[in-house]
Design a protein around this motif. Sequence first.
Motif, PDB file in Angstrom:
ATOM      1  N   LYS A  17      35.743  43.437  30.903  1.00  0.00           N
ATOM      2  CA  LYS A  17      34.976  43.167  29.682  1.00  0.00           C
ATOM      3  C   LYS A  17      34.967  41.680  29.302  1.00  0.00           C
ATOM      4  O   LYS A  17      34.366  41.298  28.299  1.00  0.00           O
ATOM      5  CB  LYS A  17      35.528  44.019  28.535  1.00  0.00           C
ATOM      6  CG  LYS A  17      35.254  45.505  28.770  1.00  0.00           C
ATOM      7  CD  LYS A  17      35.817  46.415  27.707  1.00  0.00           C
ATOM      8  CE  LYS A  17      35.425  47.861  28.034  1.00  0.00           C
ATOM      9  NZ  LYS A  17      36.028  48.847  27.146  1.00  0.00           N
ATOM     10  N   TRP A  18      35.678  40.868  30.086  1.00  0.00           N
ATOM     11  CA  TRP A  18      35.758  39.450  29.767  1.00  0.00           C
ATOM     12  C   TRP A  18      34.624  38.659  30.424  1.00  0.00           C
ATOM     13  O   TRP A  18      34.207  38.974  31.539  1.00  0.00           O
ATOM     14  CB  TRP A  18      37.082  38.864  30.279  1.00  0.00           C
ATOM     15  CG  TRP A  18      38.301  39.308  29.522  1.00  0.00           C
ATOM     16  CD1 TRP A  18      39.221  40.236  29.914  1.00  0.00           C
ATOM     17  CD2 TRP A  18      38.729  38.841  28.244  1.00  0.00           C
ATOM     18  NE1 TRP A  18      40.201  40.369  28.959  1.00  0.00           N
ATOM     19  CE2 TRP A  18      39.924  39.525  27.923  1.00  0.00           C
ATOM     20  CE3 TRP A  18      38.220  37.904  27.336  1.00  0.00           C
ATOM     21  CZ2 TRP A  18      40.616  39.304  26.730  1.00  0.00           C
ATOM     22  CZ3 TRP A  18      38.911  37.685  26.152  1.00  0.00           C
ATOM     23  CH2 TRP A  18      40.103  38.388  25.855  1.00  0.00           C
ATOM     24  N   ALA A  19      34.165  37.633  29.715  1.00  0.00           N
ATOM     25  CA  ALA A  19      33.251  36.650  30.320  1.00  0.00           C
ATOM     26  C   ALA A  19      33.613  35.284  29.770  1.00  0.00           C
ATOM     27  O   ALA A  19      34.084  35.169  28.626  1.00  0.00           O
ATOM     28  CB  ALA A  19      31.800  36.984  29.992  1.00  0.00           C
ATOM     29  N   MET A  20      33.425  34.251  30.587  1.00  0.00           N
ATOM     30  CA  MET A  20      33.745  32.893  30.140  1.00  0.00           C
ATOM     31  C   MET A  20      33.091  31.881  31.075  1.00  0.00           C
ATOM     32  O   MET A  20      32.707  32.212  32.200  1.00  0.00           O
ATOM     33  CB  MET A  20      35.265  32.686  30.137  1.00  0.00           C
ATOM     34  CG  MET A  20      35.901  32.762  31.503  1.00  0.00           C
ATOM     35  SD  MET A  20      37.662  33.175  31.432  1.00  0.00           S
ATOM     36  CE  MET A  20      37.616  34.940  31.078  1.00  0.00           C
ATOM     37  N   GLY A  56      51.993  46.017  36.314  1.00  0.00           N
ATOM     38  CA  GLY A  56      52.831  47.134  35.871  1.00  0.00           C
ATOM     39  C   GLY A  56      52.055  48.143  35.040  1.00  0.00           C
ATOM     40  O   GLY A  56      50.893  48.420  35.307  1.00  0.00           O
ATOM     41  N   ILE A  57      52.707  48.670  34.013  1.00  0.00           N
ATOM     42  CA  ILE A  57      52.120  49.756  33.232  1.00  0.00           C
ATOM     43  C   ILE A  57      51.258  49.222  32.102  1.00  0.00           C
ATOM     44  O   ILE A  57      51.697  48.369  31.328  1.00  0.00           O
ATOM     45  CB  ILE A  57      53.242  50.633  32.630  1.00  0.00           C
ATOM     46  CG1 ILE A  57      54.094  51.243  33.740  1.00  0.00           C
ATOM     47  CG2 ILE A  57      52.658  51.728  31.747  1.00  0.00           C
ATOM     48  CD1 ILE A  57      53.344  52.174  34.635  1.00  0.00           C
ATOM     49  N   LEU A  58      50.052  49.736  31.986  1.00  0.00           N
ATOM     50  CA  LEU A  58      49.183  49.427  30.853  1.00  0.00           C
ATOM     51  C   LEU A  58      49.447  50.406  29.710  1.00  0.00           C
ATOM     52  O   LEU A  58      49.630  50.016  28.569  1.00  0.00           O
ATOM     53  CB  LEU A  58      47.719  49.490  31.286  1.00  0.00           C
ATOM     54  CG  LEU A  58      46.643  49.398  30.211  1.00  0.00           C
ATOM     55  CD1 LEU A  58      46.732  48.082  29.446  1.00  0.00           C
ATOM     56  CD2 LEU A  58      45.265  49.553  30.816  1.00  0.00           C
ATOM     57  N   GLY A  60      42.343  43.310  26.064  1.00  0.00           N
ATOM     58  CA  GLY A  60      41.766  42.300  25.172  1.00  0.00           C
ATOM     59  C   GLY A  60      42.711  41.160  24.847  1.00  0.00           C
ATOM     60  O   GLY A  60      42.351  40.258  24.095  1.00  0.00           O
ATOM     61  N   SER A  61      43.928  41.181  25.407  1.00  0.00           N
ATOM     62  CA  SER A  61      44.892  40.121  25.134  1.00  0.00           C
ATOM     63  C   SER A  61      44.694  38.928  26.068  1.00  0.00           C
ATOM     64  O   SER A  61      44.253  39.087  27.206  1.00  0.00           O
ATOM     65  CB  SER A  61      46.328  40.627  25.330  1.00  0.00           C
ATOM     66  OG  SER A  61      46.609  41.670  24.441  1.00  0.00           O
ATOM     67  N   ILE A  62      45.070  37.754  25.559  1.00  0.00           N
ATOM     68  CA  ILE A  62      45.110  36.528  26.358  1.00  0.00           C
ATOM     69  C   ILE A  62      46.537  35.992  26.274  1.00  0.00           C
ATOM     70  O   ILE A  62      47.137  35.971  25.195  1.00  0.00           O
ATOM     71  CB  ILE A  62      44.136  35.465  25.806  1.00  0.00           C
ATOM     72  CG1 ILE A  62      42.698  35.998  25.787  1.00  0.00           C
ATOM     73  CG2 ILE A  62      44.233  34.169  26.609  1.00  0.00           C
ATOM     74  CD1 ILE A  62      41.713  35.076  25.069  1.00  0.00           C
ATOM     75  N   PRO A 109      41.069  49.497  24.047  1.00  0.00           N
ATOM     76  CA  PRO A 109      39.834  49.341  24.831  1.00  0.00           C
ATOM     77  C   PRO A 109      40.008  49.718  26.300  1.00  0.00           C
ATOM     78  O   PRO A 109      39.072  49.578  27.079  1.00  0.00           O
ATOM     79  CB  PRO A 109      39.548  47.846  24.701  1.00  0.00           C
ATOM     80  CG  PRO A 109      40.906  47.223  24.590  1.00  0.00           C
ATOM     81  CD  PRO A 109      41.755  48.210  23.825  1.00  0.00           C
ATOM     82  N   ALA A 110      41.184  50.191  26.669  1.00  0.00           N
ATOM     83  CA  ALA A 110      41.453  50.476  28.082  1.00  0.00           C
ATOM     84  C   ALA A 110      41.649  51.973  28.320  1.00  0.00           C
ATOM     85  O   ALA A 110      42.323  52.375  29.270  1.00  0.00           O
ATOM     86  CB  ALA A 110      42.679  49.690  28.539  1.00  0.00           C
ATOM     87  N   MET A 111      41.031  52.824  27.462  1.00  0.00           N
ATOM     88  CA  MET A 111      41.153  54.272  27.661  1.00  0.00           C
ATOM     89  C   MET A 111      40.363  54.740  28.874  1.00  0.00           C
ATOM     90  O   MET A 111      40.632  55.810  29.419  1.00  0.00           O
ATOM     91  CB  MET A 111      40.674  55.022  26.405  1.00  0.00           C
ATOM     92  CG  MET A 111      41.503  54.763  25.163  1.00  0.00           C
ATOM     93  SD  MET A 111      43.277  54.968  25.436  1.00  0.00           S
ATOM     94  CE  MET A 111      43.348  56.704  25.878  1.00  0.00           C
TER      95      MET A 111
END
Length: 659
Positions: A255-258, A359-361, A402-404, A630-632
Motif C-alpha cells: 500500500k506504500w508509494a513514494m 517475523g510475526i505480523l 502502515g508503520s515507518i 490494515p493487514a487483515m
Amino acid sequence: MSHLQPVSIDRIATPHPLDPLTGEEIAAARAVLVTAGLLGDSVRVPMLLPDEPTTQELAAWSPGAAIDRRVDATLLDVTTGVATEVVVSITRGEVLRSARVPNDAPPYGQPQYLFEEYERAEAIVKASPEWQAAMRRRGLEDHMALAFCGPLAPGYTGRADEVGRRVIRSLTFLKYDEHDSPWAHPVEGLVVHIDLTANSVIRIDDDGDVPVPEGHGNYYPETQGAPRTTLRPIEITQPEGPSFAVTGSLVEWEKWAMRVSFNAREGLVLHDVSFDGRSVLSRASVPEMVVPYGDTAPGRFWISYFDAGEYLLGKNANHLELGCDCLGVIRYLDGYVADDHGHPVRIPNVICMHEEDYGILWKHTDLAGRSDVRRSRRFVISYFSTIGNYDYGFYWHFYLDGSIEVVAKATGIVFAGAGEPGVRQPHATELAPGVFAPVHQHLFCARLDVAIDGADNRLVEIDAQRIPMGPDNPFGNAFTWSETPLVSEGAAQRDADSSVARVWEVQSASRTNHVGRPTAYHLIPEPTALLMADPASSVAARAAFATHHLWATRNEPGQLWPAGRYPNAHQGGSGLPEYTADDRSLDGEDIVLWHTFGLTHFPRPEDWPIMPVDYAGFWFKPYGFLDQNPAMDIPESSQAHSAAGSGCCGGGDACTCAH
Ligand code: CO
C-alpha cells in the motif's frame, strides 16, 4: 574518503519534478556556470544540490508538462576564499540568482570541504619544517613518508588567527606498512592548524606526547587468522521476484508509494510518501548529524563533526555491492553528485531497495484451538556513507501495518588518541594497550515534512499521566493520558520522556476516522541522551538541534538544514534557532518535524579494531490514521521453502516454522 567513479549517464524515462539530478543535468548546470564566467580556473564547487520545486510548482504540474529543473550550488574561489551561492535554471540555461557568502564576517561558516583539500592539507603538513621537527623530536623520522595526516573540520574556537579563515586541522597517525590501519597508531599531542586559502600552517601544537601505540588495528582477514568454518549459508530466495515496482523515481510496495531521490548533502531523500493512496510525509530525510567529542585534550576538545554539513553524506556515499550489504532480490539506484570541479560523478548502486521477512505480523490461537498467523514483511530503502574512520548506514523501513521505522547504523573504526597504558582517563576509555578513545556522541537529525491526509496538520504531545489516589482514583490503580497541543515553533521544542511514554501526535486538521477522531501518526522517540556538552559551549550553539529531541517548524522553502547551510567553522545559531525565531503558529499548518536521535558512546574493547554496528532510530506509526489493522488481508504464507530440521523451532514433526 570514497573514490567516485567516472561519469555514465542514464536518463530517467518518466520525468517528474522531484526526480534526483541526472549526470546530464549536472553537466548542463556546469556549462551554464562556465558561460556565465562563474567557474574560472581557481573556482571549485563544494556543494551542488537540486533546487527543488516549490509546493506551488508541484501543484501546477501535470505529467508531460514542462519542468523548470534547477540547481543550487556553492562556489569557492580557492585562491581568495570568496564563496558564492548560485541558483541555475538548467531548463532555461541561465543563472537565476547569485550572492556572495559572508564567510569572513560573524557568524562565519565555511563551504563544505573539497576532496582535493584533504590531499592538499596532507601535503602542507608533510612539507612543514615544524611538523618534521616535531616528528624528529619524537624519534619518528623514519615514519614521516608513510604517516597519515588526517584532515579534520576545526569546530569553532573563536581564535583571532582562525575566525573567518578556511581552516582545517591535521592529526598525525603512523602506518608501519602500506596497508596498515593508521587509526591504531595516533601521534598524541601533535596538532597542525592549516589555512587552506593561504596554503600554509597557522601554528602547531606539539606537547603532551606519549609513546605511539604499536599494536596493530588491522581488520583484513589476512591479519585475523583463519576464519571459522561453523557457519552454514543462509539463502534468501524470492522465486517470483520482489513485490515492489520501480518506475523512474516512483517506488510502489504493497500500500506504500513514494518518490526516491538522492543528493550530495542529505544522501537519500523520500518525497510524497503515501499509504493506501493517502499522504503521510511530503518529504523525509536525515539532513544532519553531529559527532561531538567529550575530551579536553588539545587534539580533541574542538572535535564536533557535522558529517552532512561539513563533509556531505551523499558525496561520500558507498557503491553498494550485491550480497554484501543486503540479502534477497535487490534493486539498486545510481546517484549523481558533482565533483570538486562541478563535473557529474555517478555513484553506482548507491541506494538499495529490498524486502525482508520480519517475523510475526499478527497471531492468535482461539478458544477452539485454531491458530491464525501472518508473517510481517518490511520494505527497506537504504544507503551507506563513509566519512573518514566512520561508516554510517541510513535505513528506512516500511511495514505492512502502515508503520515507518528509521534506523541509523554506525560502524567503522573508532577514533582514538594515545595515552599511558593502564592509566585511567576521565574522558576516554582504553580500547587496546595505549589506545584511548574519547567519549563522544552521534546525534542525528531527521527532517520529516509531515502531511497526514494533506498539508494542514496539528501537533500534540501525549504523556501517560498518573492520578493521585483520591475521589477520582479510589483504588489507586487508575491512570490516564494528557494531550498538550504544541501550537507554535517555540512551544514545540520538546524533549523525550520515557518515564511517561511520551509520543508526539501529528493530526490531520481536516479529516477524521470512523470513531470521530483526527487521523494521525505518532512519532515515537527512543529514550536517548541529548547533547552532553555544556549549554554555554561552542558546540551547543553550533548543534542547537541536538539540544532537544523535537523541534517543529512551518514548512518554508530553503529551510532544510538543522545546523544551517555552513556549519563548518560557524560560531552557531544557524538552522533551527533561526528557523524558529519568529515562533510561527503550527495550528493547522504545513508542519515539519525535526527529530534528534542517536548514540552516546563510551567506547569498549569490543569496538576494536572495527566496531560492530550500533543502532539508533525512531518509529512513525499510524494512530487512528486507519480504521482497523490494515493487514487483515495478508494471505497465510507458504512454507514450501522452510525445512523443519534441526535449528528450526528446535526440530520435531509439529514444527511449522511460522515464528
Ligand atoms: Co561512536
